[in-house]
Design an enzyme around this catalytic site. Structure first.
Site, PDB file in Angstrom:
ATOM      1  N   ASN A   1       2.282   6.117  -2.949  1.00 53.62           N
ATOM      2  CA  ASN A   1       1.833   4.928  -3.682  1.00 53.62           C
ATOM      3  C   ASN A   1       0.315   4.847  -3.519  1.00 53.62           C
ATOM      4  OD1 ASN A   1       1.223   2.410  -4.678  1.00 53.62           O
ATOM      5  ND2 ASN A   1       2.232   1.279  -3.037  1.00 53.62           N
ATOM      6  N   TRP A   2      -0.390   5.254  -4.571  1.00 58.10           N
ATOM      7  CA  TRP A   2      -1.857   5.321  -4.455  1.00 58.10           C
ATOM      8  C   TRP A   2      -2.498   3.934  -4.569  1.00 58.10           C
ATOM      9  CZ3 TRP A   2      -3.468  10.194  -7.857  1.00 58.10           C
ATOM     10  CH2 TRP A   2      -2.892  11.326  -7.284  1.00 58.10           C
ATOM     11  N   LYS A   3      -1.710   2.931  -4.893  1.00 55.24           N
ATOM     12  CA  LYS A   3      -2.232   1.558  -5.065  1.00 55.24           C
ATOM     13  C   LYS A   3      -3.431   1.579  -6.021  1.00 55.24           C
ATOM     14  CE  LYS A   3      -0.542   0.514  -0.490  1.00 55.24           C
ATOM     15  NZ  LYS A   3      -0.411  -0.483   0.520  1.00 55.24           N
TER      16      LYS A   3
ATOM     17  N   HIS B   1       7.013  -4.254  -4.920  1.00 51.75           N
ATOM     18  CA  HIS B   1       6.187  -3.961  -3.748  1.00 51.75           C
ATOM     19  C   HIS B   1       5.720  -5.290  -3.138  1.00 51.75           C
ATOM     20  CE1 HIS B   1       2.886  -2.608  -1.229  1.00 51.75           C
ATOM     21  NE2 HIS B   1       3.460  -1.413  -1.243  1.00 51.75           N
TER      22      HIS B   1
ATOM     23  N   GLY C   1       1.646   4.933   1.552  1.00 53.48           N
ATOM     24  CA  GLY C   1       0.434   4.345   0.979  1.00 53.48           C
ATOM     25  C   GLY C   1      -0.788   5.147   1.400  1.00 53.48           C
ATOM     26  N   GLY C   2      -1.484   4.659   2.430  1.00 46.42           N
ATOM     27  CA  GLY C   2      -2.758   5.258   2.850  1.00 46.42           C
ATOM     28  C   GLY C   2      -2.722   6.772   3.004  1.00 46.42           C
TER      29      GLY C   2
ATOM     30  N   GLU D   1      10.231  -1.518   3.492  1.00 46.79           N
ATOM     31  CA  GLU D   1       8.828  -1.581   3.876  1.00 46.79           C
ATOM     32  C   GLU D   1       8.562  -2.901   4.617  1.00 46.79           C
ATOM     33  OE1 GLU D   1       6.349   1.262   1.287  1.00 46.79           O
ATOM     34  OE2 GLU D   1       6.263  -0.714   0.390  1.00 46.79           O
TER      35      GLU D   1
ATOM     36  N   GLY E   1      -0.067  -0.719   5.766  1.00 52.64           N
ATOM     37  CA  GLY E   1      -1.522  -0.640   5.847  1.00 52.64           C
ATOM     38  C   GLY E   1      -2.096  -1.169   7.149  1.00 52.64           C
TER      39      GLY E   1
ATOM     40  N   SER F   1       2.809   2.546   7.154  1.00 53.49           N
ATOM     41  CA  SER F   1       1.970   3.339   8.068  1.00 53.49           C
ATOM     42  C   SER F   1       2.642   4.643   8.499  1.00 53.49           C
ATOM     43  CB  SER F   1       1.546   2.507   9.286  1.00 53.49           C
ATOM     44  OG  SER F   1       0.774   1.379   8.862  1.00 53.49           O
TER      45      SER F   1
ATOM     46  N   GLU G   1       2.980  -6.229  -2.069  1.00 57.09           N
ATOM     47  CA  GLU G   1       1.682  -6.721  -2.570  1.00 57.09           C
ATOM     48  C   GLU G   1       1.853  -7.436  -3.906  1.00 57.09           C
ATOM     49  OE1 GLU G   1      -0.344  -2.980  -2.144  1.00 57.09           O
ATOM     50  OE2 GLU G   1      -0.270  -3.210   0.041  1.00 57.09           O
TER      51      GLU G   1
END
Ligand code: PEP
Length: 253
Positions: free
Chosen positions: A9-11, A95, A233-234, A167, A173, A212, A97
């Site tokens: 997930n590159w956001k 998600h 993610g990251g 998640e 993150g 993470s 967010e």
């Protein structure tokens, strides 16, 4: 046997140059990964570029959100048919967010899930509790409500067409990862909840862990019986880290 899936997930990250470089790194490294399904979910403007770069590779394309609407006068929205038009296989829905910053609730997320399925996309439904909810002992109630949203709208069979990503919001993150035992407990809870309605659907459902995840902690998470891959993610923004997680999923399978 469930095929593991690792999805990036590159956001809201990237430029044309960085996306090109990242895609190049993922595509070339992915050729050496055997069994694990691999997907990347770039921001909407880069879907075309990504679709072209991924053509002929073993990396699938996904999007980060989808509209509940069909094409028409819905400014700023992106329809499911547009995602398939650009070669998407997957779409992330719900998600945390989007729940947190865009007020998405379980009913809306379930409608997105249903719209995705209707158009032949594989939705990745994100579920998970905040730290406050966990500390209040509400983890099961929250996760159950996220899962039940889809069951109530579309029936439990809808989970034969999608994927769930657990998640925990406190792990996204933050650098704090759920322990393998904590994650396994929730994954088993989700599978049991679905199995109570349809054992076959539950047995075939891929439940990813997200929060993470990195190459250094992926193997022990993937070794858990109900963890079938990761939503990353990251670490998905660094090709070698993302591929390291894919390798761990492959070895755990
Ligand atoms: C995510 O946002 O889906 C996620 C898992 O992020 P991170 O890996 O950065 O915690």
């Amino acid at each position: 046997m469930r095929q593991p899936l690792v999805a990036g997930n590159w956001k809201m990250n990237g430029t044309r140059a960085s996306v090109e470089a990242l895609l190049g790194g993922v595509v070339s490294g992915a050729a050496a990964i055997g069994h694990c399904g691999i997907a990347v979910c770039p921001p909407f403007p880069y879907l075309q570029m990504a679709g072209e770069a991924l053509l002929g590779s073993r990396v699938a394309l996904g999007a980060q959100d989808v509209s509940i609407q069909e094409p028409g006068a819905f400014t700023g929205e992106v329809a499911a048919s547009m995602l398939t038009d650009f070669g998407c296989t997957y779409v992330i829905v719900g998600h945390s967010e989007r729940r947190q910053y865009h007020g998405e609730d379980d009913e809306l997320v379930a409608r997105k899930y249903a719209r995705a399925v209707e158009h032949g996309l594989v939705p990745i439904l994100c579920v998970g509790e905040t730290l406050e909810q966990r500390e209040r002992g509400e983890m099961e109630r929250v996760v159950a409500a996220h899962v039940d949203g889809v069951i109530n709208l579309s029936g439990v069979e809808a989970f034969s067409k999608g994927v769930i990503a657990y998640e925990p919001v406190w792990a996204i993150g933050t650098g704090v990862t759920a322990t393998p035992e904590q994650a396994q407990e929730v994954h088993a809870f989700i599978r049991e909840r679905i199995a109570a309605r349809n054992a076959e659907v539950a047995a075939g459902l891929r439940i990813l862990y997200g929060g993470s995840m990195k190459p250094g902690n992926a193997a022990e998470l993937m070794a858990q019986p109900d963890i079938d891959g990761g939503l990353i993610g990251g670490a998905s923004l660094v090709a070698d880290d993302f591929l390291g997680i894919c390798q761990a999923a492959d070895q755990a399978a």
